[in-house]
Design an enzyme around this catalytic site. Structure first.
Site, mmCIF file in Angstrom:
data_model
loop_
_atom_site.group_PDB
_atom_site.id
_atom_site.type_symbol
_atom_site.label_atom_id
_atom_site.label_comp_id
_atom_site.label_asym_id
_atom_site.label_seq_id
_atom_site.Cartn_x
_atom_site.Cartn_y
_atom_site.Cartn_z
ATOM 1 N N LYS A 150 0.834 -1.194 0.000
ATOM 2 C CA LYS A 150 0.000 0.000 0.000
ATOM 3 C C LYS A 150 0.871 1.247 0.000
ATOM 4 O O LYS A 150 1.925 1.290 0.660
ATOM 5 C CB LYS A 150 -0.902 0.020 1.246
ATOM 6 C CG LYS A 150 -1.922 -1.112 1.278
ATOM 7 C CD LYS A 150 -3.018 -0.948 0.230
ATOM 8 C CE LYS A 150 -4.046 -2.054 0.313
ATOM 9 N NZ LYS A 150 -5.283 -1.659 0.943
ATOM 10 N N GLN A 170 -1.644 -12.563 10.059
ATOM 11 C CA GLN A 170 -1.952 -12.323 8.657
ATOM 12 C C GLN A 170 -0.616 -12.212 7.933
ATOM 13 O O GLN A 170 0.397 -11.894 8.529
ATOM 14 C CB GLN A 170 -2.775 -11.050 8.483
ATOM 15 C CG GLN A 170 -2.169 -9.861 9.184
ATOM 16 C CD GLN A 170 -3.170 -8.740 9.349
ATOM 17 O OE1 GLN A 170 -4.354 -8.965 9.517
ATOM 18 N NE2 GLN A 170 -2.679 -7.515 9.310
ATOM 19 N N ASP A 194 -2.837 -6.318 0.222
ATOM 20 C CA ASP A 194 -1.468 -6.626 0.639
ATOM 21 C C ASP A 194 -1.424 -7.724 1.701
ATOM 22 O O ASP A 194 -0.365 -8.023 2.234
ATOM 23 C CB ASP A 194 -0.767 -5.356 1.154
ATOM 24 C CG ASP A 194 -1.533 -4.660 2.269
ATOM 25 O OD1 ASP A 194 -2.739 -4.953 2.432
ATOM 26 O OD2 ASP A 194 -0.928 -3.839 2.982
ATOM 27 N N ASP A 237 -4.052 -8.439 17.153
ATOM 28 C CA ASP A 237 -4.767 -7.697 16.127
ATOM 29 C C ASP A 237 -5.964 -8.512 15.618
ATOM 30 O O ASP A 237 -5.813 -9.691 15.271
ATOM 31 C CB ASP A 237 -3.786 -7.428 14.969
ATOM 32 C CG ASP A 237 -4.342 -6.445 13.968
ATOM 33 O OD1 ASP A 237 -4.469 -5.256 14.329
ATOM 34 O OD2 ASP A 237 -4.647 -6.863 12.835
ATOM 35 N N ASN A 238 -7.139 -7.869 15.594
ATOM 36 C CA ASN A 238 -8.330 -8.507 15.000
ATOM 37 C C ASN A 238 -8.572 -9.951 15.432
ATOM 38 O O ASN A 238 -8.795 -10.821 14.582
ATOM 39 C CB ASN A 238 -8.186 -8.507 13.468
ATOM 40 C CG ASN A 238 -8.716 -7.219 12.867
ATOM 41 O OD1 ASN A 238 -9.552 -6.540 13.462
ATOM 42 N ND2 ASN A 238 -8.235 -6.889 11.694
ATOM 43 N N GLU A 283 -7.614 -6.853 20.575
ATOM 44 C CA GLU A 283 -8.010 -5.682 19.802
ATOM 45 C C GLU A 283 -9.219 -6.046 18.957
ATOM 46 O O GLU A 283 -9.088 -6.547 17.863
ATOM 47 C CB GLU A 283 -6.868 -5.223 18.868
ATOM 48 C CG GLU A 283 -7.193 -3.925 18.116
ATOM 49 C CD GLU A 283 -7.547 -4.123 16.651
ATOM 50 O OE1 GLU A 283 -7.661 -5.270 16.217
ATOM 51 O OE2 GLU A 283 -7.699 -3.103 15.955
ATOM 52 N N LYS A 330 1.125 4.634 9.125
ATOM 53 C CA LYS A 330 1.003 3.214 8.777
ATOM 54 C C LYS A 330 1.549 2.951 7.381
ATOM 55 O O LYS A 330 1.926 1.822 7.051
ATOM 56 C CB LYS A 330 -0.466 2.776 8.812
ATOM 57 C CG LYS A 330 -0.921 2.251 10.156
ATOM 58 C CD LYS A 330 -2.388 1.884 10.136
ATOM 59 C CE LYS A 330 -2.674 0.600 9.378
ATOM 60 N NZ LYS A 330 -4.094 0.204 9.484
ATOM 61 N N TYR A 331 1.534 4.021 6.522
ATOM 62 C CA TYR A 331 1.933 3.818 5.118
ATOM 63 C C TYR A 331 3.132 4.658 4.720
ATOM 64 O O TYR A 331 3.512 4.678 3.559
ATOM 65 C CB TYR A 331 0.752 4.131 4.187
ATOM 66 C CG TYR A 331 -0.530 3.446 4.612
ATOM 67 C CD1 TYR A 331 -0.711 2.078 4.396
ATOM 68 C CD2 TYR A 331 -1.537 4.166 5.240
ATOM 69 C CE1 TYR A 331 -1.880 1.456 4.805
ATOM 70 C CE2 TYR A 331 -2.711 3.543 5.643
ATOM 71 C CZ TYR A 331 -2.875 2.187 5.426
ATOM 72 O OH TYR A 331 -4.021 1.570 5.828
#
Lengths: 642, 642
Positions: free
Chosen positions: B243, B303, B338, B374-375, B403, B514-515
């Protein structure tokens, strides 16, 4: 690591009681609503069904459950039969439903879904080969011959969704534990009881009445609108340590003794006291009640006179003391010398338990389907759970009423483990606050799932101060409360005569018929039989009064006036009661017009059912004036106009 | 008929969660209070014990339970160790206690008890032969040599009662099911978190910072009073579909990509991004944190970038689509090109699950004892339950933070099945009503038994409108709320700078780090670092703020001012917060003097802890004036005089 894990979470199942340890109760024809939290990780859809069957059947029936909100699901089924049912919740991932949802979202965002279509076909193919459904195979053929748009239309069609839903892959299903619901007949919830001392129903002083005398009273009792005629014990009475008048230790030769000192050389729990008549006479009495639209309830008191045949035939069922006597019943320092208790934990307990079951079944054979159980809280919980289950397996129509005025949790436990109905503390709840709090506890929360109250304003053992002091107005007032707060209630014979001569300073009747022959003048001046008949007719005609959960307490400006209501579909009944038997009370009471769907400026009719007068009304408030000697209570039926 | 039935009822055990399906949580040193309804039919006395052990131990320890009222019993024990414990309740009929009670009642009524004495002796004899207790045999001898009065005195003596209680007949004991309690270290409940994007901690534009740069920031972070430094993922970042700035699909050659696109040819979840340094550098960073009194939390994001080594080494762990690609992460219509997800239900799932466990254990070896997951709500519940239990069995000190900002029941389920801490909806709760309702839900009821909130005013993904619109006053206000409502809270780096440039109309940061590579001026004017330091010091110094359950909301005349307090023993802290970042708000707030044990006419001291000013006070009300730009919140410590 295990080989498989549950995929779907099922939690907080309603009405699961005590982790499934105890069944809940319903009545025939009720719809059992089941609720559960059901969910899975991520965004996958879930399918869920409610499974149910009569206990003992192998096959489950199923109805789909639907998502309501916040992962809460519901489903329901009708309890058609008087039986014990099992039910559970079962859920699994709905792969095709998830696929449809994903594809629709992507189409909505203008995305192409070629690859998703192939994946959808895979799901259909998997279902087709798993289930060998011809229709699903036809879907596959149609898909293969179609182009993109047609394929989409096909897989997202209602038919294919229905087919796929009808052939789910349940290999990853999660099932909740199996739960029970006891489905009783309506009488377990709704009925007016008349408690009768059989030997007091005659006309000759100093002599026992007979079942034929009892029979002669039936038109009058039916005329008052009762559904159940409950008889105090009808068995032979022991001689040893027989109690005299007013519970004295020295009975004279003519004293009849307490009917709870069961058993003599003339027989025990399966026999009828010869003074009352024969077993044949009793059966005739049962039949006569039936003809008058009533049924008989018997007292089931597990206790024996020292003269009971069991003492001779089964000495091992009793606990013998070091001095060679049997321990008589005690609640130190109180003594019940005319009664000995069986030992439920004796070495021969299995035979003993079976014997008590055979007693119940014996009377069931004679046509008795209701048992009022005396002092169940002094016998093992496990015994009652076993006995009631065993009896109801053969005779699901049998109803057991628990007579326990003991610690609240013990009373609740008896209800949980099987008693169809329960005595309550109503007898001692007098103020508006006490009544509101206690009846709310019974009608709300978990109690309503397993405990059906039966309200008695007095019993042979309890003549509460409010009746001793309040006289006739108090009898009318307590009667209306019992009859309208609860679908089941009862009075003890003499209540209709406002009999309230007590032993000073105690909650007991003076010269109680428990220890004496009695003759009553059932037409005694000041009786409230017409009032009882009127209120029982109002009960019958208004289905809202047949329920408990629908009870709501409403506003009243005068704390001496309690105001409450019950509604069922179109039937809306409200009751205002003056709780003060000594003074006129007046003030506004408030109808909950929001619950009734009546606007503040809308006309409605309030029909006072005791007087039969209609009042056109508007707004929440109604001014009531309750004279304890004239109209201690008013009962209103509210009707919307037009 | 069974051969035996339970004799004692044990019901409504607290803190049993979901019928024992899930453990409750406590922290080391806590006393676990257990409550239960315990009773038996009739008048017999009952004895009960609370049994407990560390999970895995064979021997139970026991403490007696005591009756409180209405058949409710309680007992407790101290949870000494950071471990999983088991506990249960066990109860049995207390025959000797019942005997003592009966005899005392009879003596009180002036009755003779010769036969009872013989029965009492039988009980002692039975206990003596069952237990072979020498002391009980001595009691028997003494009894046999004594006369009536002496025998009575002996059997009712404290010594004999104690001896008999110490040698109970438990053959008819009832035991409740075994329940679990997870005992975490204190950090699971209490701690201030600083969330850090490691690559943004440097000083060179367009370049990643290193762990050494991160290390240089530690004095400042420790100086603000934080306990935990939580790092966003530190692993190699993939190239495929990387990204670009603001989550665009087209990354330039210099764009670093999202740290959540984990894995490249440089390694996966057990590797460190080469730009940040080596594993050795990371370990040094962990050690440096420790030296500053802080510990490191890592992001555990299950992930993979399409370039992750797992994709090559374990293609069977991924779900391949009909077109030969792996399904990338989606939340239709949103796409995360991604990232590809592993398939937790793949045929090789056991190896996959073990691999993730090995990832956690790898970082535990590097000194990391806290994982922010995360998630977690998109992975199977059963996986987390298994993973957390497995890890904590070896390393009970490891803490997992969930989270998940998803459906409420899913969030609660994650907490129930093992997560030590949970993200919450605090981020979106702004009004007094919303905050009161939501925090009450967390601090009361069942949630407090298993769900420990960690409040974040913002996260890398969420810049809520209140911060975008409210600016610096909103940052101060939301910070005080998070830091004082909950014992655990966290801020995301940049929060101390009041960084609030959002993408218009969205809850996201503009030009998110983040990017992109970012360099921050950590001394930027308008920062609230001193304010943060002051509040964190107040937190540390006041143990009342280390707890959640003690939260009470108090009266406030101005609906824009929320007023609440926490007390622990002598420590009483109250907080008044102006929820309106745009306007001065003033009005009375009310100290609950009844809870504080302060009389209405008694002087007490209110110490405002941010300004350090003392106010002698009397009565409930206090007039507060909260200027969002000056004092958006006040924190009071209440001290009784004398």
């Amino acid at each position: 690591m295990r080989d498989a894990y549950p995929t779907v979470v099922i939690e907080d199942v309603y009405p699961e009681l005590d982790c499934g340890r105890h069944p809940v109760k319903r009545e025939v024809g009720d719809r059992l609503e089941v609720w559960a939290d059901i969910f899975k990780e991520g965004h996958d859809r879930v399918s869920a069904v409610l499974r149910y069957r009569r206990k003992g059947e192998r096959r489950w029936s199923e109805v789909p459950m639907r998502h309501v909100e916040n992962d809460r699901w519901t489903g329901s089924f009708v309890l058609e039969e008087n039986a014990r049912y099992e039910y559970t919740v079962c859920a699994w991932p709905d792969h095709f439903g998830s696929w449809c949802e994903e594809v629709e979202k992507k189409l909505g965002a203008g995305q192409r879904v070629e690859v998703e279509l192939v994946e959808g076909r895979e799901l259909v193919k998997e279902a087709a080969s798993r289930t060998r459904s011809r229709k699903l195979k036809e879907v596959l053929s149609a898909f293969d011959e179609a182009a993109y748009q047609e394929r989409l239309r096909l897989l997202l069609s209602r038919e294919v969704r229905g087919l796929m839903a009808a052939h789910p892959d349940r290999s990853a299903a999660t099932a909740h534990r199996t739960l029970e619901v006891v489905v009783d007949r309506e009488r377990a919830r709704y009925g007016a009881w008349y408690e009768m001392m059989p030997r007091s129903q005659g006309t000759v002083e100093g002599k026992s009445a007979t079942f034929k005398d009892c029979e002669r009273r039936l038109p009058e009792i039916a005329g008052m609108g009762f559904d159940v005629v409950y008889l105090l014990p009808i068995h032979p009475i022991g001689h040893t340590n027989r109690k005299g008048p007013n519970n004295t230790l020295t009975a004279g030769p003519e004293d009849p003794g307490s009917p709870y000192a069961i058993g003599s050389e003339e027989g025990g729990h399966k026999s009828v006291h010869p003074e009352l008549g024969t077993l044949e006479d009793f059966r005739r009495f049962v039949e006569a009640c039936r003809e008058w639209g009533m049924e008989v309830a018997l007292d089931f008191a597990i206790q024996c006179s020292p003269d009971h045949p069991y003492v001779r035939e089964h000495p091992e069922w009793f606990r013998w003391r070091p001095d060679g006597t049997i321990k008589y019943a005690e609640n130190p320092p109180k003594k019940y010398q005319d009664i000995v208790n069986v030992d439920f934990h004796s070495e021969n307990w299995k035979e003993l338990w079976e014997e008590w079951k055979s007693v119940v079944l014996f009377w069931v054979e004679q046509g008795v389907k209701i048992f009022r159980v005396d002092n169940p809280h002094t016998k093992p919980f496990a015994f009652w759970e076993w006995l009631i289950r065993e009896v109801q397996e053969e005779h699901p129509e049998v109803i057991f009423l628990s007579e326990a005025f003991t610690r609240p949790k013990v009373m609740h436990e008896l209800a949980k483990l099987g008693f169809s109905q329960s005595y309550t503390y109503f007898t001692w709840r007098n103020t508006r606050g006490e009544l509101t709090e206690y009846l709310s506890e019974l009608a709300r929360g978990w109690a309503k799932e397993y405990m059906r109250p039966n309200l008695f304003p007095s019993t042979p053992d309890i003549l509460p101060p409010i009746l001793q002091e309040g006289g006739r107005p108090a009898f009318m007032m307590r009667f209306v409360l019992a009859a309208t707060l609860s679908p089941s209630y009862g009075i003890y014979n003499g209540f209709e005569l406002c009999e309230n001569r007590g032993i000073p300073g105690r909650e007991e009747y003076l010269d109680s018929e428990k220890y004496e022959y009695k003759v009553w003048d059932w037409e005694r001046p000041g009786n409230i039989k017409d009032y009882i008949a009127k209120v029982n007719r109002i009960r019958r005609e208004n289905p809202a009064l047949h329920e408990l959960e629908n009870l709501v307490f409403c506003g009243s400006d005068n704390d001496g006036i309690i105001f409450y209501g019950k509604t069922l579909e179109e039937n809306a009944i409200f009751v205002a009661v003056n709780l003060d038997p000594h003074n006129l009370r007046e003030g506004n009471v408030y109808f909950p017009l929001d619950l009734l769907g009546i606007a503040d400026d809308e006309w409605y009719t309030v029909e006072e059912l005791i007087s039969g007068v209609d009042y056109p009304s508007m707004g929440w408030g109604r001014y009531v004036r309750l004279d304890p000697n004239v109209n201690p209570a008013e009962i209103y039926r509210v009707r919307k106009e037009g």
